[in-house]
Design a protein around this motif. Structure first.
Motif, PDB file in Angstrom:
ATOM      1  N   THR A  80       0.827  -1.201   0.000  1.00 55.66           N
ATOM      2  CA  THR A  80       0.000   0.000   0.000  1.00 55.66           C
ATOM      3  C   THR A  80       0.865   1.257   0.000  1.00 55.66           C
ATOM      4  N   SER A  81       1.994   1.203   0.718  1.00 54.71           N
ATOM      5  CA  SER A  81       2.868   2.370   0.818  1.00 54.71           C
ATOM      6  C   SER A  81       3.707   2.579  -0.426  1.00 54.71           C
ATOM      7  N   GLY A  82       3.783   1.571  -1.290  1.00 45.75           N
ATOM      8  CA  GLY A  82       4.595   1.678  -2.486  1.00 45.75           C
ATOM      9  C   GLY A  82       6.011   1.211  -2.289  1.00 45.75           C
ATOM     10  N   GLY A  83       6.342   0.703  -1.085  1.00 41.13           N
ATOM     11  CA  GLY A  83       7.689   0.251  -0.787  1.00 41.13           C
ATOM     12  C   GLY A  83       7.807  -1.258  -0.770  1.00 41.13           C
ATOM     13  N   VAL A  84       9.034  -1.718  -0.547  1.00 39.08           N
ATOM     14  CA  VAL A  84       9.338  -3.141  -0.474  1.00 39.08           C
ATOM     15  C   VAL A  84      10.043  -3.417   0.851  1.00 39.08           C
ATOM     16  N   ILE A  85       9.666  -4.513   1.518  1.00 39.46           N
ATOM     17  CA  ILE A  85      10.313  -4.914   2.761  1.00 39.46           C
ATOM     18  C   ILE A  85      11.616  -5.634   2.443  1.00 39.46           C
ATOM     19  N   PHE A  86      12.706  -5.175   3.053  1.00 43.31           N
ATOM     20  CA  PHE A  86      14.017  -5.822   2.946  1.00 43.31           C
ATOM     21  C   PHE A  86      14.389  -6.385   4.318  1.00 43.31           C
ATOM     22  N   ASN A  87      14.964  -7.584   4.333  1.00 42.60           N
ATOM     23  CA  ASN A  87      15.436  -8.207   5.570  1.00 42.60           C
ATOM     24  C   ASN A  87      16.957  -8.214   5.619  1.00 42.60           C
ATOM     25  N   ILE A  88      17.527  -7.808   6.749  1.00 45.27           N
ATOM     26  CA  ILE A  88      18.974  -7.918   6.934  1.00 45.27           C
ATOM     27  C   ILE A  88      19.355  -9.392   6.935  1.00 45.27           C
ATOM     28  N   VAL A  89      20.409  -9.751   6.206  1.00 48.69           N
ATOM     29  CA  VAL A  89      20.887 -11.127   6.115  1.00 48.69           C
ATOM     30  C   VAL A  89      22.037 -11.306   7.111  1.00 48.69           C
ATOM     31  N   PRO A  90      21.822 -11.996   8.229  1.00 47.60           N
ATOM     32  CA  PRO A  90      22.876 -12.108   9.248  1.00 47.60           C
ATOM     33  C   PRO A  90      24.179 -12.693   8.716  1.00 47.60           C
ATOM     34  N   GLU A  91      24.074 -13.710   7.861  1.00 48.68           N
ATOM     35  CA  GLU A  91      25.270 -14.389   7.362  1.00 48.68           C
ATOM     36  C   GLU A  91      26.162 -13.484   6.516  1.00 48.68           C
ATOM     37  N   GLU A  92      25.616 -12.374   6.036  1.00 49.59           N
ATOM     38  CA  GLU A  92      26.382 -11.452   5.206  1.00 49.59           C
ATOM     39  C   GLU A  92      26.503 -10.072   5.846  1.00 49.59           C
ATOM     40  N   SER A  93      26.204 -10.005   7.129  1.00 46.51           N
ATOM     41  CA  SER A  93      26.227  -8.730   7.841  1.00 46.51           C
ATOM     42  C   SER A  93      27.030  -8.878   9.124  1.00 46.51           C
ATOM     43  N   GLN A  94      27.391  -7.751   9.719  1.00 49.08           N
ATOM     44  CA  GLN A  94      28.061  -7.810  11.013  1.00 49.08           C
ATOM     45  C   GLN A  94      27.898  -6.495  11.764  1.00 49.08           C
ATOM     46  N   VAL A  95      27.946  -6.597  13.077  1.00 47.21           N
ATOM     47  CA  VAL A  95      27.975  -5.442  13.964  1.00 47.21           C
ATOM     48  C   VAL A  95      29.298  -5.492  14.717  1.00 47.21           C
ATOM     49  N   SER A  96      29.929  -4.346  14.900  1.00 45.25           N
ATOM     50  CA  SER A  96      31.218  -4.329  15.584  1.00 45.25           C
ATOM     51  C   SER A  96      31.313  -3.161  16.540  1.00 45.25           C
ATOM     52  N   PHE A  97      32.202  -3.312  17.532  1.00 46.86           N
ATOM     53  CA  PHE A  97      32.603  -2.191  18.374  1.00 46.86           C
ATOM     54  C   PHE A  97      34.118  -2.084  18.285  1.00 46.86           C
ATOM     55  N   PRO A 137      50.074  -0.193  23.307  1.00 47.03           N
ATOM     56  CA  PRO A 137      48.809   0.351  22.798  1.00 47.03           C
ATOM     57  C   PRO A 137      48.140  -0.665  21.874  1.00 47.03           C
ATOM     58  N   THR A 138      46.861  -0.898  22.090  1.00 44.42           N
ATOM     59  CA  THR A 138      46.149  -1.947  21.356  1.00 44.42           C
ATOM     60  C   THR A 138      44.785  -1.444  20.903  1.00 44.42           C
ATOM     61  N   ASN A 139      44.443  -1.737  19.658  1.00 46.52           N
ATOM     62  CA  ASN A 139      43.099  -1.481  19.161  1.00 46.52           C
ATOM     63  C   ASN A 139      42.277  -2.747  19.310  1.00 46.52           C
ATOM     64  N   VAL A 140      41.151  -2.625  19.977  1.00 47.00           N
ATOM     65  CA  VAL A 140      40.291  -3.778  20.246  1.00 47.00           C
ATOM     66  C   VAL A 140      39.053  -3.684  19.371  1.00 47.00           C
ATOM     67  N   VAL A 141      38.750  -4.753  18.644  1.00 52.25           N
ATOM     68  CA  VAL A 141      37.561  -4.815  17.805  1.00 52.25           C
ATOM     69  C   VAL A 141      36.791  -6.090  18.149  1.00 52.25           C
ATOM     70  N   GLY A 142      35.505  -5.934  18.419  1.00 54.33           N
ATOM     71  CA  GLY A 142      34.630  -7.078  18.655  1.00 54.33           C
ATOM     72  C   GLY A 142      33.572  -7.146  17.568  1.00 54.33           C
ATOM     73  N   ILE A 143      33.288  -8.359  17.092  1.00 52.86           N
ATOM     74  CA  ILE A 143      32.405  -8.537  15.933  1.00 52.86           C
ATOM     75  C   ILE A 143      31.398  -9.649  16.191  1.00 52.86           C
ATOM     76  N   THR A 144      30.193  -9.473  15.678  1.00 49.67           N
ATOM     77  CA  THR A 144      29.200 -10.541  15.632  1.00 49.67           C
ATOM     78  C   THR A 144      28.387 -10.417  14.348  1.00 49.67           C
ATOM     79  N   ASP A 145      27.931 -11.569  13.844  1.00 46.08           N
ATOM     80  CA  ASP A 145      27.010 -11.541  12.700  1.00 46.08           C
ATOM     81  C   ASP A 145      25.571 -11.756  13.144  1.00 46.08           C
ATOM     82  N   GLN A 146      25.349 -11.771  14.451  1.00 48.40           N
ATOM     83  CA  GLN A 146      24.007 -12.011  14.977  1.00 48.40           C
ATOM     84  C   GLN A 146      23.229 -10.701  15.060  1.00 48.40           C
ATOM     85  N   VAL A 147      22.724 -10.281  13.905  1.00 42.66           N
ATOM     86  CA  VAL A 147      21.968  -9.032  13.803  1.00 42.66           C
ATOM     87  C   VAL A 147      20.795  -9.265  12.870  1.00 42.66           C
ATOM     88  N   ALA A 148      19.657  -8.673  13.199  1.00 43.30           N
ATOM     89  CA  ALA A 148      18.448  -8.844  12.389  1.00 43.30           C
ATOM     90  C   ALA A 148      17.642  -7.556  12.401  1.00 43.30           C
TER      91      ALA A 148
END
Length: 257
Positions: free
Chosen positions: A75-92, A102-113
């Motif tokens: 009705t809105s004219g748009g399309v629903i897109f779903n984030i694909v966890p296996e091809e995505s990631q969230v990091s800090f 001195p150390t750079n720390v990076v944490g990663i997960t692909d568990q995002v939806a």
């Protein structure tokens, strides 16, 4: 036993206890296994208010009714897109001094939806639903650090703190038009909840419509640890952990078939 001796003994016990807590945070704790498959609430799609008196209402998708969401999207004219966890990631990312280095720390997960409503012909109508991240599964290059994060910092080994959420999202600075294959930038502002603490946060986003059925992009921001009461446990060799933390999501999202 004199008072001075008693004071020294008490001080020694307190020091040992503090060190023990720090060591337990680094060596103890649960594994980073998710309790469930990652998912997010179905996007509540807001459609333009009709001008006819017969149907003056806003169509919203139920959080549990995907068919309703698809109908509202149509009705809105748009399309629903779903984030694909296996091809995505969230990091800090943050900095610290580890064993004097001195150390750079990076944490990663692909568990995002999460879900997005996108109308390529009308970018201003874009909507983003709740984004959910399983922070229990965040992993750095150190198992000891990972255990400290789960046990003492994010406390994500506790079920009530397993997930972070980005919700009540508003978009700004969207372009008037977009072209397939060409990236565009805009800002995403929403409520970021971590450890049951919520702050309003703005991410700078860059998204590319790869095709009419696929999007890719990144969004990032910097937050302060103090906003979420994130304290670092005392542990040998760890010092000067930065107050600023960079948060980033890199995602691929595909249209519902």
């Amino acid at each position: 036993m004199g008072n001075r001796t008693r004071i020294l003994i008490i001080a020694a016990v307190l020091v040992i206890a503090a060190v023990a807590v720090g060591l337990y945070a680094f060596f103890g704790g649960e594994s980073g296994v998710a309790s469930e498959v990652i998912s997010a609430p179905t996007l509540a799609v807001n459609t333009p208010v009709p001008t006819t008196e017969a149907a003056v209402s806003t169509v919203e998708a139920s959080a549990t009714d995907e068919a309703t969401a698809e109908a509202a999207a149509a009705t809105s004219g748009g399309v629903i897109f779903n984030i694909v966890p296996e091809e995505s990631q969230v990091s800090f990312a943050l900095s610290e001094v580890l064993m004097g280095n001195p150390t750079n720390v990076v944490g990663i997960t692909d568990q995002v939806a999460g879900q997005l409503l996108v109308d390529l012909a009308n970018p201003a109508a874009t909507q983003i639903g709740t984004i959910r991240i399983n922070v229990r599964t965040l992993a750095t290059d150190s198992d000891m650090r990972n255990r400290a994060i789960r046990r003492a910092i994010l406390q994500s080994d506790q079920d009530q703190f397993e997930f972070a959420e980005f919700s009540n999202i508003e978009l700004s600075d969207l372009p008037a038009s977009v072209t397939i294959g060409e990236p565009f930038t805009f800002n995403i502002t929403g409520d970021f909840t971590l450890r049951s603490i919520t702050n309003r946060v703005t991410f700078a986003a860059r998204v590319t419509p790869v095709s009419e059925t696929e999007l890719s992009g990144t969004a990032s921001t910097v937050v302060q640890r103090a906003l979420y009461e994130l304290t670092i446990p005392n542990a040998p060799g760890v010092a000067n952990v930065s107050e600023d933390v960079t948060l980033e999501i890199t995602f691929v999202a595909r249209a519902e078939s």
